[in-house]
Design a protein around this motif. Structure first.
Motif, mmCIF file in Angstrom:
data_model
loop_
_atom_site.group_PDB
_atom_site.id
_atom_site.type_symbol
_atom_site.label_atom_id
_atom_site.label_comp_id
_atom_site.label_asym_id
_atom_site.label_seq_id
_atom_site.Cartn_x
_atom_site.Cartn_y
_atom_site.Cartn_z
ATOM 1 N N ILE A 90 0.875 -1.147 -0.055
ATOM 2 C CA ILE A 90 -0.104 0.011 -0.038
ATOM 3 C C ILE A 90 0.899 1.176 0.041
ATOM 4 N N GLU A 121 2.305 5.217 -0.367
ATOM 5 C CA GLU A 121 1.656 6.414 0.192
ATOM 6 C C GLU A 121 0.660 7.169 -0.652
ATOM 7 N N LEU A 175 -1.176 5.647 -2.899
ATOM 8 C CA LEU A 175 -2.124 4.578 -3.409
ATOM 9 C C LEU A 175 -2.600 4.419 -4.689
ATOM 10 N N HIS A 222 -11.246 9.866 0.518
ATOM 11 C CA HIS A 222 -9.719 9.421 0.980
ATOM 12 C C HIS A 222 -9.811 8.210 1.542
ATOM 13 N N LYS A 239 -8.316 4.492 0.891
ATOM 14 C CA LYS A 239 -7.555 3.751 1.475
ATOM 15 C C LYS A 239 -7.882 2.234 1.826
ATOM 16 N N PRO A 295 0.022 4.363 6.157
ATOM 17 C CA PRO A 295 -1.502 3.818 5.861
ATOM 18 C C PRO A 295 -2.363 4.633 6.493
ATOM 19 N N VAL A 330 -7.007 9.238 7.585
ATOM 20 C CA VAL A 330 -8.007 8.235 7.656
ATOM 21 C C VAL A 330 -8.934 8.540 9.012
#
Length: 250
Positions: free
Chosen positions: A82, A84, A86, A137, A141, A161, A165
């Protein structure tokens, strides 16, 4: 048992600047490893080299028993990443994106459908038919997490990650990662937020100005709070506003 990751003087240089300088790092299988450091310390450069996105200037690494230079495809088949940024495909739905990633990994159609159903359900994305271009966003994620897990990798790389979020999505991702490690898989997480690493990780590495300042089991630091003390002693105080996140208290 052979370690999951073992680097040997791993180095990356950009126009005279050593972003990563002679890194000797060992990550045991089945651990949750937190790679901690201030902004610009070399964390993202390290993860890009370990995942084959950036060639080392010198040195090398062994990942899951495969040499990074001689057998990169064997490594890529067994890792999830994953990044940064994406790097999703904007004009696909979440299910279409997972189908594309699963096919790239050669998953049989029934397995791909079952895993897509399971992961979209876990991420609470199963009822959404929007293009990823329209995702928030947090939704992006979660879809990136699902794509990284679709082929059941033995090693998962996460570059910052939880940045941006919300608390609800963060709890979902934390629970999934906890189950992933419990079954014997390995997580390598980069972050500059102390509490993320202390809350989630069993082992820690601290990098500063491209060089490894310390690494080992988190328990060797002593009682809770010692990670911040060690970090400050090695590299100074963390960036303002980066040491307290509400979701960590949830």
């Amino acid at each position: 048992m052979e370690p999951c990751i073992a680097t040997r003087a791993l180095t990356r240089q950009f126009d005279g600047l050593r972003a990563v300088d002679s890194l000797d790092l060992t990550v045991e299988r089945g651990c949750f490893f937190g790679f901690l450091g201030p902004n610009g310390a070399g964390k993202s450069t390290t993860i890009k080299m370990l995942t084959g996105l950036l060639a080392p200037s010198s040195g090398g690494a062994t990942i899951l028993g495969h040499d990074l230079d001689r057998d990169p495809l064997a490594i890529k088949r067994r890792i999830g990443v994953i990044p940064e940024d994406l790097a999703l495909f904007d004009n696909l739905t979440g299910r279409e994106y997972l189908t594309f990633i699963g096919r790239m990994h050669g998953l049989p159609a029934p397995t791909l459908r079952a895993r897509s159903d399971e992961l979209l359900g876990l991420m609470q994305l199963d009822g959404d038919r929007s293009l990823t271009l329209e995702y928030s966003h947090g939704m992006k994620k979660k879809l990136a997490f699902a794509a990284a897990l679709i082929h059941d990798p033995a090693l998962l790389f996460l570059d910052e990650p939880f940045e941006g979020v919300d608390a609800v999505a963060s709890r979902t991702l934390r629970d999934i990662l906890a189950r992933y490690v419990t079954r014997g898989s390995t997580v390598f997480l980069t972050s500059h937020v102390l509490e993320i690493v202390e809350k989630l990780c069993s082992h820690v590495g601290i990098i500063d100005k491209g060089r490894l300042a310390w690494h080992g089991p988190l328990g060797e630091l002593g009682p809770r709070g010692s990670l911040e003390e060690r970090f400050i002693a090695l590299v100074g105080r963390p960036d303002d506003g980066q040491t307290h996140l509400d979701w960590l208290q949830a």
